[in-house]
Every structure is written in structure tokens, then in C-alpha cells.
Design a protein around this motif. Structure first.
Motif, PDB file in Angstrom:
ATOM      1  N   SER A 179       0.839  -1.213   0.000  1.00 52.49           N
ATOM      2  CA  SER A 179       0.000   0.000   0.000  1.00 52.49           C
ATOM      3  C   SER A 179       0.867   1.254   0.000  1.00 52.49           C
ATOM      4  CB  SER A 179      -0.923   0.002   1.222  1.00 52.49           C
ATOM      5  OG  SER A 179      -1.823  -1.092   1.183  1.00 52.49           O
ATOM      6  N   PHE A 180       1.969   1.213   0.750  1.00 56.33           N
ATOM      7  CA  PHE A 180       2.878   2.361   0.794  1.00 56.33           C
ATOM      8  C   PHE A 180       3.526   2.595  -0.564  1.00 56.33           C
ATOM      9  CE2 PHE A 180       7.178   4.101   1.616  1.00 56.33           C
ATOM     10  CZ  PHE A 180       6.795   5.337   2.152  1.00 56.33           C
ATOM     11  N   ILE A 181       3.928   1.509  -1.234  1.00 57.92           N
ATOM     12  CA  ILE A 181       4.536   1.630  -2.570  1.00 57.92           C
ATOM     13  C   ILE A 181       3.532   2.234  -3.556  1.00 57.92           C
ATOM     14  CG2 ILE A 181       5.399   0.304  -4.547  1.00 57.92           C
ATOM     15  CD1 ILE A 181       6.638  -1.657  -2.532  1.00 57.92           C
ATOM     16  N   VAL A 182       2.288   1.748  -3.502  1.00 57.77           N
ATOM     17  CA  VAL A 182       1.252   2.272  -4.402  1.00 57.77           C
ATOM     18  C   VAL A 182       1.022   3.760  -4.143  1.00 57.77           C
ATOM     19  CG1 VAL A 182      -1.183   2.139  -5.028  1.00 57.77           C
ATOM     20  CG2 VAL A 182       0.127   0.040  -4.709  1.00 57.77           C
ATOM     21  N   THR A 183       0.953   4.137  -2.864  1.00 59.67           N
ATOM     22  CA  THR A 183       0.751   5.550  -2.516  1.00 59.67           C
ATOM     23  C   THR A 183       1.884   6.407  -3.063  1.00 59.67           C
ATOM     24  OG1 THR A 183      -0.362   4.862  -0.462  1.00 59.67           O
ATOM     25  CG2 THR A 183       0.363   7.150  -0.605  1.00 59.67           C
ATOM     26  N   CYS A 184       3.108   5.954  -2.865  1.00 63.76           N
ATOM     27  CA  CYS A 184       4.271   6.706  -3.375  1.00 63.76           C
ATOM     28  C   CYS A 184       4.229   6.825  -4.895  1.00 63.76           C
ATOM     29  CB  CYS A 184       5.566   6.027  -2.943  1.00 63.76           C
ATOM     30  SG  CYS A 184       5.889   6.122  -1.166  1.00 63.76           S
ATOM     31  N   MET A 185       3.824   5.731  -5.572  1.00 65.16           N
ATOM     32  CA  MET A 185       3.775   5.762  -7.033  1.00 65.16           C
ATOM     33  C   MET A 185       2.745   6.760  -7.535  1.00 65.16           C
ATOM     34  SD  MET A 185       6.193   4.046  -8.072  1.00 65.16           S
ATOM     35  CE  MET A 185       5.779   4.413  -9.775  1.00 65.16           C
ATOM     36  N   PHE A 186       1.642   6.892  -6.829  1.00 66.99           N
ATOM     37  CA  PHE A 186       0.651   7.888  -7.234  1.00 66.99           C
ATOM     38  C   PHE A 186       1.235   9.293  -7.151  1.00 66.99           C
ATOM     39  CE2 PHE A 186      -2.865   4.778  -6.693  1.00 66.99           C
ATOM     40  CZ  PHE A 186      -3.549   5.070  -7.864  1.00 66.99           C
ATOM     41  N   PHE A 187       1.960   9.571  -6.065  1.00 62.52           N
ATOM     42  CA  PHE A 187       2.536  10.904  -5.914  1.00 62.52           C
ATOM     43  C   PHE A 187       3.671  11.144  -6.910  1.00 62.52           C
ATOM     44  CE2 PHE A 187       0.491  10.826  -1.686  1.00 62.52           C
ATOM     45  CZ  PHE A 187      -0.110  12.076  -1.736  1.00 62.52           C
ATOM     46  N   LEU A 188       4.441  10.101  -7.224  1.00 59.39           N
ATOM     47  CA  LEU A 188       5.564  10.259  -8.137  1.00 59.39           C
ATOM     48  C   LEU A 188       5.122  10.382  -9.596  1.00 59.39           C
ATOM     49  CD1 LEU A 188       8.136   7.722  -6.621  1.00 59.39           C
ATOM     50  CD2 LEU A 188       8.325  10.215  -6.642  1.00 59.39           C
ATOM     51  N   THR A 189       4.128   9.583  -9.970  1.00 60.74           N
ATOM     52  CA  THR A 189       3.760   9.504 -11.385  1.00 60.74           C
ATOM     53  C   THR A 189       2.563  10.357 -11.775  1.00 60.74           C
ATOM     54  OG1 THR A 189       2.323   7.581 -11.012  1.00 60.74           O
ATOM     55  CG2 THR A 189       4.635   7.136 -11.474  1.00 60.74           C
ATOM     56  N   LYS A 190       1.731  10.721 -10.799  1.00 57.86           N
ATOM     57  CA  LYS A 190       0.524  11.488 -11.136  1.00 57.86           C
ATOM     58  C   LYS A 190       0.401  12.706 -10.242  1.00 57.86           C
ATOM     59  CE  LYS A 190      -1.997   7.575 -13.047  1.00 57.86           C
ATOM     60  NZ  LYS A 190      -3.310   6.982 -13.291  1.00 57.86           N
ATOM     61  N   PHE A 191       1.549  13.309  -9.951  1.00 58.35           N
ATOM     62  CA  PHE A 191       1.551  14.434  -9.007  1.00 58.35           C
ATOM     63  C   PHE A 191       0.649  15.568  -9.476  1.00 58.35           C
ATOM     64  CE2 PHE A 191       3.210  18.367  -7.161  1.00 58.35           C
ATOM     65  CZ  PHE A 191       3.173  18.028  -5.817  1.00 58.35           C
ATOM     66  N   ASN A 192       0.629  15.804 -10.795  1.00 58.91           N
ATOM     67  CA  ASN A 192      -0.192  16.902 -11.311  1.00 58.91           C
ATOM     68  C   ASN A 192      -1.683  16.660 -11.114  1.00 58.91           C
ATOM     69  OD1 ASN A 192      -0.087  14.786 -13.200  1.00 58.91           O
ATOM     70  ND2 ASN A 192      -0.695  16.154 -14.866  1.00 58.91           N
ATOM     71  N   GLN A 193      -2.073  15.401 -10.838  1.00 57.35           N
ATOM     72  CA  GLN A 193      -3.483  15.085 -10.600  1.00 57.35           C
ATOM     73  C   GLN A 193      -3.816  14.880  -9.123  1.00 57.35           C
ATOM     74  OE1 GLN A 193      -3.303  11.878 -13.743  1.00 57.35           O
ATOM     75  NE2 GLN A 193      -5.385  12.576 -14.124  1.00 57.35           N
ATOM     76  N   VAL A 194      -2.803  14.470  -8.324  1.00 55.29           N
ATOM     77  CA  VAL A 194      -3.094  14.159  -6.914  1.00 55.29           C
ATOM     78  C   VAL A 194      -2.579  15.226  -5.948  1.00 55.29           C
ATOM     79  CG1 VAL A 194      -3.070  11.693  -7.405  1.00 55.29           C
ATOM     80  CG2 VAL A 194      -0.985  12.785  -6.558  1.00 55.29           C
ATOM     81  N   TRP A 195      -1.923  16.284  -6.467  1.00 55.48           N
ATOM     82  CA  TRP A 195      -1.386  17.302  -5.560  1.00 55.48           C
ATOM     83  C   TRP A 195      -2.452  17.945  -4.660  1.00 55.48           C
ATOM     84  CZ3 TRP A 195      -3.348  22.145  -5.687  1.00 55.48           C
ATOM     85  CH2 TRP A 195      -3.982  22.562  -6.856  1.00 55.48           C
ATOM     86  N   PRO A 196      -3.739  18.042  -5.088  1.00 55.30           N
ATOM     87  CA  PRO A 196      -4.721  18.631  -4.166  1.00 55.30           C
ATOM     88  C   PRO A 196      -4.802  17.920  -2.818  1.00 55.30           C
ATOM     89  CG  PRO A 196      -5.648  18.525  -6.377  1.00 55.30           C
ATOM     90  CD  PRO A 196      -4.352  17.781  -6.419  1.00 55.30           C
ATOM     91  N   VAL A 197      -4.420  16.625  -2.770  1.00 58.81           N
ATOM     92  CA  VAL A 197      -4.429  15.899  -1.499  1.00 58.81           C
ATOM     93  C   VAL A 197      -3.528  16.594  -0.487  1.00 58.81           C
ATOM     94  CG1 VAL A 197      -3.796  13.724  -0.377  1.00 58.81           C
ATOM     95  CG2 VAL A 197      -4.956  13.698  -2.585  1.00 58.81           C
ATOM     96  N   LEU A 198      -2.381  17.120  -0.964  1.00 57.87           N
ATOM     97  CA  LEU A 198      -1.427  17.775  -0.071  1.00 57.87           C
ATOM     98  C   LEU A 198      -1.935  19.126   0.413  1.00 57.87           C
ATOM     99  CD1 LEU A 198       1.863  17.012  -2.052  1.00 57.87           C
ATOM    100  CD2 LEU A 198       0.881  15.744  -0.125  1.00 57.87           C
ATOM    101  N   VAL A 199      -3.004  19.617  -0.202  1.00 60.38           N
ATOM    102  CA  VAL A 199      -3.595  20.888   0.214  1.00 60.38           C
ATOM    103  C   VAL A 199      -4.807  20.648   1.105  1.00 60.38           C
ATOM    104  CG1 VAL A 199      -4.691  23.022  -0.572  1.00 60.38           C
ATOM    105  CG2 VAL A 199      -2.774  22.065  -1.857  1.00 60.38           C
TER     106      VAL A 199
END
Length: 617
Positions: free
Chosen positions: A426-446
Motif C-alpha cells: 500500500s505504501f509503494i502504491v501511494t508513493c507511485m501515485f505521488f511520483l507519477t501522477k503528481f499533477n493530478q493528486v497534488w490537491p491531497v497535499l492541500v
């Protein structure tokens, strides 16, 4: 009967028509779910994700070329391994925390308050996205079959959200009874699709040229891209945690029934996902801009006939109704957070049909906002949706690791291994989302930090309120020696007379009538009339050259309050108000009394009382 009463009765009748008759609290047991209904209502999100999970894998591989599609087979196997780890992990969570709460409770109790709030906040957002993604994907299935509806995607999606919200307001059991049929029809449709598709493969009806053989060397392939495809395909596992959040909805013995439902869901999800992944690869199907992969597969297997529309119809239904997983889990998670005073207490209140209706309505409204904001584009919502659930996945598994290490129950090493495997993947998958789709998932960090700040501010408010209201910590209330009644008046009428009689009936205190004229002539004229009509009541006139009533009245109230507080007197502002017979008559009158109450409501040490006078015609 006046118009307001008629409107109230009509609204009540409409509410009964849409939601049904109120249920007694003693009928709560009848609203619990059997395993069959629970599988339909809580697994629809996970099962429906097979309609878009395989497609997400292909969308990544397509950047290399269709020859790379054979990698979807090993990637699919990786997703199944993760599914196994999650199912076994959540099985342990259900038995360890039989009262529900899932990742929020597990993280809070084992990792601390902050990780618990991260998990809880992520899941709250994820369930909102569940509704938006499911309904958007279902609408895509409809528009794939009927392309002319493409321009109405948002309207169709919003209409479905409204329908599901009303359905859930009618109660868990009733919504489950209705939703069970589409879910099981979808499972039947996909089993037929997979069965016929595999039959075509086995009997050699398909050309081997449709796909590249497994093991074909592909230029440009990389581990990073494969991990990215694996993370995208893992979106098919969203919804796996819903059962652990909704244990209180099951009939007794709730934990045992929840675990059996979880295992059944995992088995069905594994079979359907692996079947679709294999057939899509073997048939050489590529994602299209306006046609889903599942739609293309059904057309290839059956042709555009009745069975094709049966598959598309049931797919659209389950994708739309998969939103119900969010409606089942969101209110229960909200209850746990509200009990801990991190979100408003209104989420703990059961509605007429014994469901947590405030949570249901809140979820529906925010889902509609998301659908409109993203214009119903599923592919833009899925990355946010997936990362929102894999953060709690990771925290929940990590929390269970801490629990087993700390408690060391019998067989804890095996349990530790299961949760450690789930946490790592699960941690690897989470990291891959942030690494590969940052332009789509960055709102999570906000929005996630903002949500957690919101949680803490609400908790701080509730703690402050509790401290101030507690008899043990508050200073004793000062004795009240008497009252000063301030009565704003605008004329000599029955409304004012009614208010004066009310103040007199309280039999303690001084009454001061206050008149605010805009012209000096009006001031003198009114003072003369008042002396003739009510000389025993003191009148104070406050000339207002700037034509404001609120400002001079407020200053006068402040001066009276300062003097009254020295003698332990209460200051009560009595607001006279006439109530028209018909509701629409209100727009014909100045709402001065309403503005006055709104202004005075937050004045410290001032009591505001409204004395209504009802007109008869």
C-alpha cells in the motif's frame, strides 16, 4: 389555516412521499443488514471498479504502444496479491475492532491521534470521491452505449446522485433491498461475458494476431512505468475497507457476518478482475476517448445485440449504485469522528428512518459539487480517489503491525506478516501515485492538512464550550436583582400594546419604550401621542439624522446595560413583531425586527425576546 401552515403540511407530505414514514428507535434492529444485502450495498464500489481498473492499466501501457499490453497480465497478478493482503488484513481488523471505525480507529489507537485524523480525513474525502467517481463512470457507460447523450453527462450524473441520496434517506434496509438486484445482475452479466469470452479463446475463434505474445520484448519499458501501471490498476481495490467501517450495520453476530461478506467480496472481485484483464489483453482492446474498454469487450464478444446492452446496462447501474458504498460508510465514519468531537455533532443524529441523514445529505451535496467542478470526467477523479484510499490502507496496516508487536497474541507472527505485506505494498502504491501522477493528486497535499486543521479547531471549540458550561469549572452565576425591559416601538399600535402587556406580566422591572425618529417633527408628534396613550411607561426618543435604527438603539442598549450590570439587573430587549396571515405578505413589509434580532443576538449580557402579534386577514 394560513398559508404558512399549508406550506408546512405540503412539505411534510412531500418528505413522507420521498423518504417514508418515521421509524421508532425500537425498530433499529430491523434496519440491520443480512450478508446477502450487505454484499450488495457494501461491495458494489469494489466490484464496480473492475469496469475501470483494467482500463487504467492500459492507459499507462499505451504510452509505449499496444505491444506492451501483455504486461497487463503480470500487473494484474500483482494487483491480486495486493487484494489478498488487504482482504486478510481487514479480516483481522474486523475481529480486532468489531464496533467499526476501520482505518480511523485502528490508526488513532495504535499510531496516535494525528495519524488517526489523517486516515479519517482521507476516508471522508474518499467516500465523497466514491460517489462522484462511481456516478461519473456509470454515466460514461450510458454515454458509450448512447453517444448522443455525451453533452448531457453532468446533468445525468447529478440526477443520479439526487436519486441515490433520497434512496439512502429512506433507510439502509430499503436501499439495500433495491440495490441488491443491479449488483447481482452485474455479477451475472460479467460471468457470462467472461465465460463466453474464454470459450472463444479456447475454441480458437480469435486470431492470435490481436495481441502480442506474453514475453515479447518491448522497447522503452521501464520498472518505473510498470509500477505506475500497477498503481493505476490498484484503483480497482477501492472500497475494500468499507465493510470494516460499517460493521454496526450488520445483523448479529456482526463481526462474523462482516468477515464472511468481506471474503465473498474478495473472491468475486478477484475472479471478475482477472477475467476482464485477461480478455481485454487477448482481444487486443485499447482504451478509446469516448468508449470504455468494457464496452468494447462486450461488443467484441457478443456483437451489438441484446447481451451487449445487458452488460452495458448492468455496468452503468452498478457503477452508479456503487456510490451507495460511500453512503453506507461515510455516515458511520462521521459518527466516530463526531463522537470524538472532531466534526459537528449533528452527524451523530439519526433521522426519521434511523439513518444518519445529516451525513447522507452532506455527502450528496459535496459529490454534486465535485461532479460539476470536474465536469463528470472520471479519469480526472480516479487518481485523487485512489490515493485517498491508499493512505488509510497504509496507516491501517501499519497500526495493526504496532498492535501485534505490542500485544503479541497467539499466532501474532502470521498476523504481523499479513499486515506488514499489506502495509508495504500500500505504501509503494501511494508513493507511485505521488511520483507519477503528481499533477493530478497534488490537491491531497492541500485539502488534507486543511481538513486536519479543521478537525483540531472543531475539537478546540467543543472543549472550550464544555469547560465554560461545566458547573465544576465555571464561576457561579450572579444573582439577578431585577430586569430592565427595552421596547423598540415604531408607532402606537396593537403590536406595541401586546408587547407592553407581556412585559408587565413578568411583574418585575422597569419598562423603557424607545422610538427612533428620522425627523424632529416626528419626534415631537410621537412624544405627545405617547403621553396621552401610555404616560406610565417611560419613552426615550433617539433622533437619527442618518436614518439608521440599529446604530442609535445599540448605543442606548449599551449605556443601559452598563448601568444595569452594576446593580445585577438583566437587560431584556423585547422586539414586537406582527405576523401576516399569508407568508408572501412578508415581502411587503420592512423586516426591521428580523435585522434587530440578528444584530442583538451576539450582544453579551443582553436578552432578546420576540413577542409576535398574528394578523387575522
Amino acid at each position: 389555516m394560513n398559508s404558512e401552515s399549508a406550506v408546512t403540511i405540503n412539505l411534510a407530505s412531500l418528505k413522507r412521499l420521498l423518504i417514508g414514514r418515521p421509524l421508532k428507535s425500537t425498530e433499529l434492529g430491523e434496519q440491520k443488514l443480512t450478508k446477502t444485502k450487505a454484499l450488495a450495498i457494501l461491495s458494489s464500489d469494489a466490484l464496480s471498479s473492475v469496469a475501470y481498473g483494467p482500463e487504467q492499466i492500459l492507459l499507462v501501457l499505451m504510452t509505449i504502444g499496444m505491444a506492451a499490453f501483455w504486461y497487463s497480465i503480470p500487473i494484474g497478478i500483482g494487483v491480486l496479491i495486493l487484494l489478498l493482503a488487504l482482504i486478510l488484513s481487514y479480516r483481522q481488523i474486523i475481529f480486532a475492532y468489531p464496533h467499526g471505525g476501520g482505518a480511523y480507529v485502528v490508526s488513532k489507537e495504535n499510531l496516535g491521534l494525528f495519524p488517526g485524523l489523517v486516515a479519517g480525513g482521507s476516508l471522508l474525502v474518499d467516500y465523497i470521491l466514491t460517489v462522484a467517481v462511481s456516478v461519473s463512470a456509470g454515466t460514461d457507460a450510458i454515454t458509450s452505449a448512447f453517444p448522443s447523450l455525451h453533452e448531457h453527462t453532468v446533468i445525468i450524473a447529478v440526477a443520479f446522485v439526487v436519486f441515490i441520496t433520497i434512496l439512502n434517506l429512506r433507510g439502509v434496509t430499503e436501499s439495500a433491498s433495491i440495490l441488491a438486484y443491479p449488483v447481482y445482475l452485474f455479477v451475472l452479466a460479467l460471468f457470462i461475458l467472461i465465460g463466453v469470452g474464454l470459450y472463444n479463446v479456447v475454441t480458437g475463434k480469435l486470431s492470435p494476431d490481436l495481441h502480442a505474445p506474453v514475453g515479447t520484448p518491448i522497447a522503452g519499458i521501464s520498472l518505473f512505468l510498470l509500477l505506475r501501471a500497477f498503481a493505476s490498476g490498484s484503483s480497482a481495490l477501492t472500497g475494500v475497507e468499507a465493510i470494516s467501517n460499517a460493521i454496526p450495520n450488520f445483523k448479529d453476530p456482526a463481526p462474523n457476518n462482516a468477515v464472511k461478506t468481506l471474503m465473498a467480496m474478495g473472491t468475486l472481485l478477484a475472479v471478475l478482475f482477472s477475467g476482464i484483464v485477461y480478455l481485454v489483453y487477448y482481444y487486443g482492446i485499447a482504451p478509446g476517448p469516448e468508449v470504455t474498454v468494457l464496452s468494447q469487450l462486450a461488443e467484441q464478444v457478443f456483437g451489438r445485440n441484446l447481451m451487449y446492452f445487458f452488460v452495458q446496462g448492468t455496468t452503468a447501474l452498478i457503477l452508479i449504485l456503487a456510490a451507495n458504498t460511500g453512503y453506507s460508510a461515510f455516515p458511520l465514519l462521521a459518527v466516530n469522528l463526531a463522537k470524538d468531537k472532531f466534526i459537528p455533532r449533528m452527524f451523530t443524529v439519526r433521522g426519521d428512518r434511523l439513518g444518519y441523514s445529516n451525513g447522507i445529505i452532506f455527502l450528496g451535496v459535496l459529490s454534486i459539487v465535485l461532479i460539476i467542478a470536474f465536469k463528470g470526467k472520471t479519469e480526472h477523479l480516479i487518481p485523487l480517489y485512489a490515493v485517498g484510499v491508499f493512505i488509510p490502507f497504509t496507516l491501517a496496516q501499519t497500526g495493526m503491525i504496532v498492535k501485534w508487536v505490542r500485544e503479541k497474541p497467539q499466532g501474532w507472527m502470521l498476523k504481523l506478516f499479513i499486515n506488514a505485506t499489506g502495509a508495504l505494498i500500500s505504501f509503494i502504491v501511494t508513493c507511485m501515485f505521488f511520483l507519477t501522477k503528481f499533477n493530478q493528486v497534488w490537491p491531497v497535499l492541500v485539502f488534507l492538512p486543511l481538513i486536519i486543521i479543521w478537525f483540531y479547531r472543531i475539537r478546540k471549540h467543543y472543549d472550550a464550550v464544555g469547560e465554560q458550561l461545566s458547573l465544576a469549572t465555571c464561576e457561579p452565576a450572579l444573582p439577578v436583582e431585577g430586569n430592565v425591559f427595552i421596547l423598540p416601538v415604531s408607532g402606537i399600535t396593537h403590536v406595541v400594546e401586546n408587547s407592553i402587556n407581556y412585559a408587565r406580566s413578568l411583574d418585575a422591572g422597569q419598562i423603557i419604550a424607545v422610538y427612533v425618529p428620522f425627523e424632529r417633527e416626528d419626534e415631537e408628534r410621537f412624544e405627545q401621542k405617547w403621553k396621552k396613550w401610555m404616560p406610565e411607561i417611560r419613552l426615550v426618543t433617539l433622533h437619527s439624522p442618518y436614518r439608521s435604527i440599529i446604530q442609535p438603539l445599540s448605543k442606548f442598549i449599551d449605556s443601559v446595560q452598563r448601568k444595569a450590570s452594576q446593580s445585577n439587573y438583566n437587560v431584556t430587549v423585547i422586539v414586537p413583531q406582527f405576523i401576516p396571515k399569508k407568508g408572501w405578505h412578508n415581502i411587503l413589509h420592512n423586516q426591521t425586527s428580523l435585522l434587530m434580532r440578528a444584530h442583538l443576538l451576539y450582544r453579551k449580557d443582553v436578552i432578546v425576546t420576540t413577542v409576535p402579534f398574528h394578523l387575522k386577514k
